[in-house]
Write an enzyme that holds these catalytic residues in place. Sequence first.
Site, short mmCIF file in Angstrom:
data_model
loop_
_atom_site.label_atom_id
_atom_site.label_comp_id
_atom_site.label_asym_id
_atom_site.label_seq_id
_atom_site.Cartn_x
_atom_site.Cartn_y
_atom_site.Cartn_z
N LYS A 103 17.56 12.89 5.78
CA LYS A 103 17.56 12.98 7.15
C LYS A 103 17.02 14.68 7.51
O LYS A 103 17.75 15.54 6.99
CB LYS A 103 19.16 13.00 7.83
CG LYS A 103 19.12 13.21 9.28
CD LYS A 103 20.66 13.16 9.83
CE LYS A 103 20.69 13.55 11.34
NZ LYS A 103 22.17 13.64 11.66
N GLY A 168 27.99 17.04 18.90
CA GLY A 168 29.41 17.37 19.22
C GLY A 168 29.90 17.46 20.76
O GLY A 168 31.04 17.76 21.06
N ALA A 196 24.30 11.55 17.31
CA ALA A 196 24.70 12.63 18.22
C ALA A 196 25.30 12.61 19.45
O ALA A 196 24.41 11.85 20.03
CB ALA A 196 23.87 14.05 18.13
N GLY A 197 26.27 13.19 19.74
CA GLY A 197 26.74 13.13 21.24
C GLY A 197 27.64 11.94 21.59
O GLY A 197 28.28 11.86 22.59
N ASN A 218 30.12 11.46 14.03
CA ASN A 218 31.00 12.33 13.17
C ASN A 218 32.23 12.90 13.99
O ASN A 218 33.44 12.30 13.55
CB ASN A 218 30.37 13.34 12.11
CG ASN A 218 31.20 14.02 11.16
OD1 ASN A 218 31.68 13.33 10.22
ND2 ASN A 218 31.53 15.33 11.64
N THR A 219 31.88 13.72 14.71
CA THR A 219 32.96 14.61 15.40
C THR A 219 33.92 13.58 16.18
O THR A 219 35.08 13.90 15.98
CB THR A 219 32.39 15.40 16.40
OG1 THR A 219 31.41 16.33 15.61
CG2 THR A 219 33.47 16.42 16.95
#
Length: 262
Positions: A103, A168, A196-197, A218-219
């Site tokens: 990635k 995040g 993301a987001g 992830n977060t």
Amino acid sequence: MKSPDSDTLALGPVSLNSRLIVGTGRYPTLEIMQACHRVAETQMVTVALRRIEVRDSNRSASLVDHVDTTNITLLPNTAGCAFAADALRLARIAAAMGNTHLKIEVTGDVQTLLPDPIETLKAVELIKADPASKHLYLMVYTSDDPVMARRLADAGAECIMPAASPIGSGRGVANEANLTILLTMMRGRLPVIVDAGIGTPSHAARAMELGADAVLLNTAIAKAKDPVLMAAAMRDAVKAGRAGFLAGAIPAKLYATASSPQ
């Protein structure tokens, strides 16, 4: 009609039954991370290449030792890179370690963590011209700019990974119009994984409803009050969103349409 239960995602040399990709950072413990991976039913996990330690029988277990690589493909990433040359160096390391996927992340701003489009494009061009790393299946983190997605594809990217919103942030899909154009432009050419987001299961479902091939997050799991429960919720949301996309939603209308026959 294609069934979401038998709907695999081909990413180069691997095919995934799960369309939820997760990460390895910010979990309370490595054991909770393992449980989240298992409950999410993920088959691909991303980790910063800088955090992958060389195996040594004399040391204690590392982060990667807590990833079930018999069932999960490891997706190293170039997090921390600010220039294309940095990404090329890490790509050579990833290739030397025997990885099949990489990635690409090239950050342009430390506060927003937004990708640098110019250096990201240069990184793809450099890696694809490099004999040592050109065989890697490149999954490229980028903005939701459709034109940049096309340029990355032309440069040799095998998978486009547009951000739904800043890393995040938990804001979900910030610009549905741009993302929809990007997805339409890439459909039938390259897989698109929204990255993301994502903050809630509804965000993940919405990205899949728009036609994303997968979601990477992830977060949202790692920092949830109950990470394992959130992993299950994200698993189900991605499946539901994919099924909704395959089913074909009715068009939105301003006025009512009677559901009962005349």
